[in-house]
Design a protein around this motif. Structure first.
Motif, short mmCIF file in Angstrom:
data_model
loop_
_atom_site.label_atom_id
_atom_site.label_comp_id
_atom_site.label_asym_id
_atom_site.label_seq_id
_atom_site.Cartn_x
_atom_site.Cartn_y
_atom_site.Cartn_z
N GLY A 123 18.40 -35.87 10.85
CA GLY A 123 17.24 -36.58 11.36
C GLY A 123 16.07 -35.63 11.50
N VAL A 124 14.98 -36.12 12.03
CA VAL A 124 13.77 -35.29 12.12
C VAL A 124 14.01 -34.09 13.02
CG1 VAL A 124 11.37 -35.24 12.83
CG2 VAL A 124 12.26 -37.25 11.64
N TRP A 125 14.44 -34.33 14.25
CA TRP A 125 14.59 -33.21 15.18
C TRP A 125 15.74 -32.30 14.79
CZ3 TRP A 125 18.90 -32.22 18.11
CH2 TRP A 125 19.83 -33.24 18.26
N GLN A 126 16.76 -32.88 14.14
CA GLN A 126 17.89 -32.06 13.70
C GLN A 126 17.45 -31.07 12.61
OE1 GLN A 126 18.00 -35.35 14.10
NE2 GLN A 126 20.01 -36.08 14.83
N ILE A 127 16.64 -31.56 11.66
CA ILE A 127 16.14 -30.68 10.59
C ILE A 127 15.29 -29.56 11.19
CG2 ILE A 127 14.61 -30.55 8.60
CD1 ILE A 127 15.54 -33.36 7.84
N ALA A 128 14.38 -29.93 12.11
CA ALA A 128 13.52 -28.93 12.74
C ALA A 128 14.36 -27.88 13.46
CB ALA A 128 12.55 -29.61 13.70
N LEU A 129 15.38 -28.33 14.21
CA LEU A 129 16.21 -27.39 14.96
C LEU A 129 17.01 -26.48 14.03
CD1 LEU A 129 17.37 -26.42 17.66
CD2 LEU A 129 19.09 -28.25 17.49
N VAL A 130 17.60 -27.07 13.00
CA VAL A 130 18.41 -26.28 12.07
C VAL A 130 17.58 -25.21 11.38
CG1 VAL A 130 19.64 -26.38 9.87
CG2 VAL A 130 20.20 -28.00 11.67
N VAL A 131 16.40 -25.59 10.91
CA VAL A 131 15.54 -24.62 10.22
C VAL A 131 15.12 -23.51 11.16
CG1 VAL A 131 13.31 -24.30 9.10
CG2 VAL A 131 14.76 -26.24 8.47
N MET A 132 14.70 -23.85 12.39
CA MET A 132 14.28 -22.83 13.34
C MET A 132 15.41 -21.85 13.64
SD MET A 132 11.71 -24.64 16.10
CE MET A 132 12.80 -26.04 16.46
N LEU A 133 16.61 -22.37 13.85
CA LEU A 133 17.74 -21.49 14.16
C LEU A 133 18.13 -20.63 12.96
CD1 LEU A 133 19.98 -23.86 16.33
CD2 LEU A 133 18.55 -21.96 17.10
N ALA A 134 18.10 -21.22 11.75
CA ALA A 134 18.45 -20.45 10.56
C ALA A 134 17.45 -19.33 10.32
CB ALA A 134 18.53 -21.37 9.34
N VAL A 186 23.20 -21.78 5.09
CA VAL A 186 24.34 -22.69 4.93
C VAL A 186 25.22 -22.67 6.18
CG1 VAL A 186 26.47 -23.07 3.65
CG2 VAL A 186 24.35 -22.62 2.43
N LEU A 187 25.47 -21.47 6.71
CA LEU A 187 26.33 -21.35 7.88
C LEU A 187 25.75 -22.11 9.08
CD1 LEU A 187 28.75 -20.05 9.31
CD2 LEU A 187 27.29 -18.07 9.81
N VAL A 188 24.48 -21.84 9.38
CA VAL A 188 23.84 -22.52 10.51
C VAL A 188 23.75 -24.02 10.25
CG1 VAL A 188 21.72 -22.72 11.86
CG2 VAL A 188 22.58 -20.46 11.21
N GLY A 189 23.37 -24.40 9.03
CA GLY A 189 23.22 -25.81 8.71
C GLY A 189 24.53 -26.57 8.80
N ASP A 190 25.59 -26.01 8.20
CA ASP A 190 26.88 -26.70 8.22
C ASP A 190 27.41 -26.85 9.65
OD1 ASP A 190 27.10 -27.26 5.58
OD2 ASP A 190 28.35 -25.54 5.07
N LEU A 191 27.30 -25.78 10.43
CA LEU A 191 27.82 -25.83 11.79
C LEU A 191 27.11 -26.87 12.65
CD1 LEU A 191 28.40 -22.03 12.58
CD2 LEU A 191 30.13 -23.79 12.16
N LEU A 192 25.77 -26.89 12.54
CA LEU A 192 25.02 -27.78 13.41
C LEU A 192 25.01 -29.23 12.92
CD1 LEU A 192 21.95 -25.61 14.48
CD2 LEU A 192 23.98 -26.18 15.79
N ILE A 193 24.80 -29.42 11.63
CA ILE A 193 24.70 -30.79 11.11
C ILE A 193 26.02 -31.54 11.31
CG2 ILE A 193 24.36 -32.18 9.03
CD1 ILE A 193 21.82 -30.99 10.25
N SER A 194 27.14 -30.84 11.22
CA SER A 194 28.42 -31.52 11.43
C SER A 194 28.57 -31.99 12.88
CB SER A 194 29.56 -30.57 11.07
OG SER A 194 29.54 -29.42 11.90
N TRP A 195 27.82 -31.39 13.80
CA TRP A 195 27.88 -31.77 15.21
C TRP A 195 26.81 -32.77 15.61
CZ3 TRP A 195 28.36 -26.08 17.34
CH2 TRP A 195 29.64 -25.60 17.05
N ILE A 196 25.58 -32.52 15.14
CA ILE A 196 24.44 -33.31 15.65
C ILE A 196 23.91 -34.32 14.66
CG2 ILE A 196 23.78 -31.42 17.20
CD1 ILE A 196 21.61 -30.65 15.27
N GLY A 197 24.43 -34.32 13.42
CA GLY A 197 23.95 -35.28 12.43
C GLY A 197 22.61 -34.86 11.83
#
Length: 361
Positions: A94-105, A81-92
């Motif tokens: 989409g496909v690459w956003q989901i991939a990036l968020v999951v990898m970082l989390a 939740v922490l990684v997802g909330d922080l990143l999605i609020s900045w980058i929106g």
């Protein structure tokens, strides 16, 4: 066996498994309902779906570490939740956003602990944040609270409605000893019939025994956990400590039995002679293991000690090594080691077990 017979056997096996898991099933159901009630009605969350999920995962129907699972669950969800909330609020999203968020989390979870549940929950929570919750939505924080509620409720249900800490341990101990006995009987039959295939089968069965020992250790850990969270079960701690020692001795006995099986197979493959007393001694030791298994089921493993010593006394080959061939000497040495393991499994220290064995030889 006929098709109908196999079907009846499967039904009977399923019924036994269901009876053995009846209490954990009830615990899971009660924990799930209570977690939803607390999160929805008391805390006021609109859709606290993660609370009952967390309760069920923290409990689990199978044996394991409930407290650790509950902690891993909360940590994993919080990281996701922490990684997802922080990143999605900045980058929106989409496909690459989901991939990036999951990898970082997942990377954060691996760096933090690396536990399987932490990693899985971090990735899953990050996906939910990236796909279902709009940026800035407070549902992500609520889900962390729900996970904490569910994990806490799961542990409390175990404390209020605890399973018996010794029942599963005794079943697993009996299963492990029965398997050890079966392997020893297989080795004895192979030596007596000079059957290489039978010796190979016994060795394969011995090599496949480690999961059985691991299940016994898991049962002991689960029993100790029950005594930690349920005060009424704490008098069983001493018996669980004895079963922990038994699990170690059974593990060593299996290791020595694998060496015995390998040497028996090698001796048969090389057409080395074997005195008739050797397979008889293996059979006697297998019988001693079976006796120990019977006593463990009744909770009186110490009563098997005299039977083990008597069977050792009736196997004079264990005291004779001078006239034996190399493979025979190795097998006799392993039989002695297994006998010591069994005596320690009855509660003796290693020094006491060695002294008792020497007194009988």
């Amino acid at each position: 066996m006929t098709v109908a017979g196999r079907a009846r056997a499967r039904l009977a096996l399923g019924g036994r498994r269901l009876r053995a898991s009846a209490l954990p099933i009830v615990q899971c159901g009660l924990a799930a309902g209570l977690a939803w009630f607390v999160a929805a009605d008391l805390v006021g969350h609109a859709r606290p779906f993660f609370a009952p999920i967390a309760a069920v995962i923290s409990l689990g129907v199978s044996l394991g570490s409930r407290l650790r699972r509950a902690g891993e669950l909360v940590v994993g969800v919080s990281l996701g939740v922490l990684v997802g909330d922080l990143l999605i609020s900045w980058i929106g999203t989409g496909v690459w956003q989901i991939a990036l968020v999951v990898m970082l989390a997942v990377a954060a979870a691996v760096f933090t602990d690396g536990g399987t549940l932490i990693v899985a929950q971090a990735g899953a929570s990050a996906v939910l944040v990236a796909t279902l919750l709009p940026p800035g939505d407070t549902g992500g924080i609520d889900r962390c609270v729900d996970a904490l509620i569910g994990g806490t409720v799961g542990v409390l249900v175990v404390a209020v409605l605890p399973s018996h800490p010794l029942g599963p341990v005794r079943r697993q101990a009996r299963h492990a000893l029965d398997e050890l006995s079966a392997v020893l009987f297989g080795i004895a039959d192979a030596l007596r019939a000079r059957d290489e295939q039978a010796a190979s089968a016994a060795l394969s069965r011995a090599r496949a025994s480690q999961p059985i020992v691991d299940d016994l250790r898991a049962a002991v850990r689960s029993g100790r956990e029950v005594t930690t969270v349920a005060p009424g079960r704490r008098p069983h701690r001493a018996e669980l400590t004895r079963f922990s020692e038994l699990a170690e001795r059974v593990d060593y006995a299996f290791r020595n039995t694998r060496v015995l099986a390998r040497r028996a197979l090698a001796a048969l493959q090389d057409d080395e002679p074997a005195v008739d007393a050797l397979p008889d001694a293996v059979t006697q030791l297998a019988t001693a293991v079976r006796r120990l298994a019977d006593e463990v089921r009744g909770g009186h493993r110490e009563q098997a000690r005299d039977a083990i010593l008597e069977l050792v006394h009736e196997a004079p080959i264990l005291a004779e090594a001078g006239d034996l061939g190399m493979s025979e000497q190795v097998m006799v040495a392993q039989l002695r080691s297994i006998a010591i393991d069994l005596l320690q499994a009855t509660g003796l220290t290693r020094r006491e077990a060695v002294a008792a064995l020497r007194a009988e030889l």
